[in-house]
Design a protein around this motif. Structure first.
Motif, PDB file in Angstrom:
ATOM      1  N   HIS A   2       0.821  -1.213   0.000  1.00 49.16           N
ATOM      2  CA  HIS A   2       0.000   0.000   0.000  1.00 49.16           C
ATOM      3  C   HIS A   2       0.853   1.260   0.000  1.00 49.16           C
ATOM      4  O   HIS A   2       1.896   1.305   0.648  1.00 49.16           O
ATOM      5  N   ASP A  18       6.985   1.908   5.223  1.00 50.53           N
ATOM      6  CA  ASP A  18       5.789   1.106   5.510  1.00 50.53           C
ATOM      7  C   ASP A  18       4.838   1.127   4.317  1.00 50.53           C
ATOM      8  O   ASP A  18       4.241   2.158   4.027  1.00 50.53           O
ATOM      9  N   GLY A  19       4.706   0.008   3.641  1.00 49.35           N
ATOM     10  CA  GLY A  19       3.796  -0.088   2.509  1.00 49.35           C
ATOM     11  C   GLY A  19       4.418   0.332   1.195  1.00 49.35           C
ATOM     12  O   GLY A  19       4.478  -0.451   0.244  1.00 49.35           O
ATOM     13  N   GLU A  78      -4.753   0.919   3.361  1.00 48.99           N
ATOM     14  CA  GLU A  78      -4.361  -0.159   4.273  1.00 48.99           C
ATOM     15  C   GLU A  78      -4.360   0.336   5.709  1.00 48.99           C
ATOM     16  O   GLU A  78      -4.704  -0.382   6.638  1.00 48.99           O
ATOM     17  N   HIS A  90       7.310  -6.386   3.062  1.00 48.50           N
ATOM     18  CA  HIS A  90       7.048  -5.264   3.957  1.00 48.50           C
ATOM     19  C   HIS A  90       8.214  -5.183   4.934  1.00 48.50           C
ATOM     20  O   HIS A  90       8.894  -6.175   5.179  1.00 48.50           O
TER      21      HIS A  90
END
Ligand SMILES: [Zn+2]
Length: 418
Positions: A85, A96-97, A134, A194
């Motif tokens: 995401h 993150d993502g 997300e 991730h």
């Protein structure tokens, strides 16, 4: 094995793309701020769509803003999906993502080159994916786009969800040009990479985490109802102070964690709104969000009972539980775990099996197709913070690992092993 490295994705190109991507919504402290369907999420999405175009992938967008960059090798065959995401928490890290989406794009490009070279005979088609919302910070619940994809949520209901100022998902996506009407590709399997968001890989010096299951989680939204009155003129015995009641619940959530061996239960109140929030007024109402998680489903249930008991005990105010959602601990398919282990072994990368504490879109996808979830190290395990950091060589090893894993999925290794 198909390839020793991620063809078509040079380390320099990946790091260069990652730096460009991280400039959208960049914060002064080195993080990003691009909540779902904000202008900066839109800029990041346009960068990705442009990247797909430049690399020969077809960009499509479905009704809830999930973006796909796809290529058809085998007419009519289903797709191996690989993604994560692009949205972030309000002030967040840049990994993150977003790392997983860019890694997916580079993995897809690498696989296209293997197919063109003739070193990979595809059984399936492939698409890189950016799942909508997300994080669940602007619009609740989290894991929204992947939840619609798997049929857990209804698209029309999701489009009506509003943020704190009353803007709907439909309007927010339309405003940034990502309320699409393309069909969702049919999935045959899914892979995601991730950052770990925990310290284990870094502490052990292990390069790749292969996720076997997710922690169980319970999330609550709670309203504490008091009675508004004058802070300077109401006798203590007559007060119904919503903030005092809410504070007891905040402390109760922390104390729950001390009832179990260290590390077994995590709990926090992450959101807290006081009304009317005026200096001379006893608060009438507090709304708050509680999040509790455990690797052990029994511990989570015990903690749930204890939290409910703490809420029941409160007498000065009335507490209502507006929503209470359980995300159970479930396992990733073992054949996917084994496929990833073989890929890591062949690449000479160190790896270990592990659990994920955080939720991921892969937790949804694994309910409908075999799913592989990979981690790369997070320095000090820090996440949902501008201090989030993963070193460049770990990012690059992750791209190599993801490419090799997805190549095997596209080749049909899962089907031939079962
Ligand atoms: Zn994430």
């Amino acid at each position: 094995m198909t390839s020793g490295h991620s063809a078509g994705s040079t380390p320099a190109a990946f790091l260069d793309d990652f730096a460009t991507m991280s400039s959208f919504g960049a914060t002064a402290a080195g993080g990003v701020d691009r909540e779902a369907a904000t202008a900066d999420d839109g800029r990041t999405r346009r960068f990705l769509a442009d990247w797909f175009d430049r690399h020969g992938l077809t960009t499509t967008v479905d009704a809830v803003g999930n973006m796909y960059g796809s290529i058809e090798f085998v007419p009519g065959a289903p797709y191996v999906l690989v993604g994560s995401h692009l949205d972030s928490q309000p002030t967040a890290g840049k990994y993150d993502g977003a790392y997983g989406v860019l890694a997916a794009a580079h993995a897809v490009r690498g696989i296209v080159e293997m197919v063109e070279r003739g070193s990979l005979i595809p059984q399936f088609n492939i698409a890189a994916v950016n799942w909508f919302n997300e994080e669940g910070s602007r619009f609740s619940p989290s894991l929204m786009g992947s939840g619609v994809f798997i049929g857990k949520f209804d698209a029309d209901e999701i489009l009506k969800v509003t943020d704190r100022v009353g803007i709907s998902v439909r309007d927010a996506l339309s405003d940034i040009g990502f309320h699409g009407n393309d069909r969702q590709p049919e999935a045959v399997s899914y892979a995601e990479i991730h950052i770990e968001q925990g310290p284990i890989l870094e502490q052990e010096g292990t390069t790749i985490g292969i996720v076997t299951a997710n922690w169980a989680a319970r999330k609550y939204s709670i309203t504490v109802h008091g009675e508004q009155s004058h802070t300077g003129a109401t006798h203590m015995a007559l007060r119904h102070d919503a903030l005092v009641g809410a504070s007891k619940i905040v402390v109760a959530a922390r104390e729950l964690t001390q009832q179990f061996p260290e590390g077994l239960l995590l709990a926090s109140v992450g959101q807290f709104d006081v009304e009317p929030n005026s200096p001379i007024v006893v608060p009438s109402k507090v709304t708050m969000a509680i999040d509790i998680r455990s690797s052990d489903p029994d511990v989570l249930e015990q903690a749930h009972e204890m939290l409910m008991a703490a809420i029941d005990k409160e007498t000065e105010v009335r507490i209502s539980i507006d929503t209470s959602a359980l995300r159970p601990s479930t396992s990733y398919q073992i054949e996917g775990v084994e496929l990833a282990e073989k890929a890591a072994t062949d690449l000479g990368l160190s790896y270990r099996r592990m659990l994920t504490m955080a939720g991921h879109d892969s937790v949804n996808l694994k309910d409908i197709v075999p799913t592989v979830m990979l981690f790369v190290p997070s320095v000090d395990g820090i996440s949902h913070s501008e201090k989030e950091l993963t070193h460049d060589d770990d990012l690059l090893h992750g791209v190599t690992m993801l490419t090799e894993t997805v190549a095997r999925l596209v080749r049909g290794d899962l089907e031939s092993s079962s």
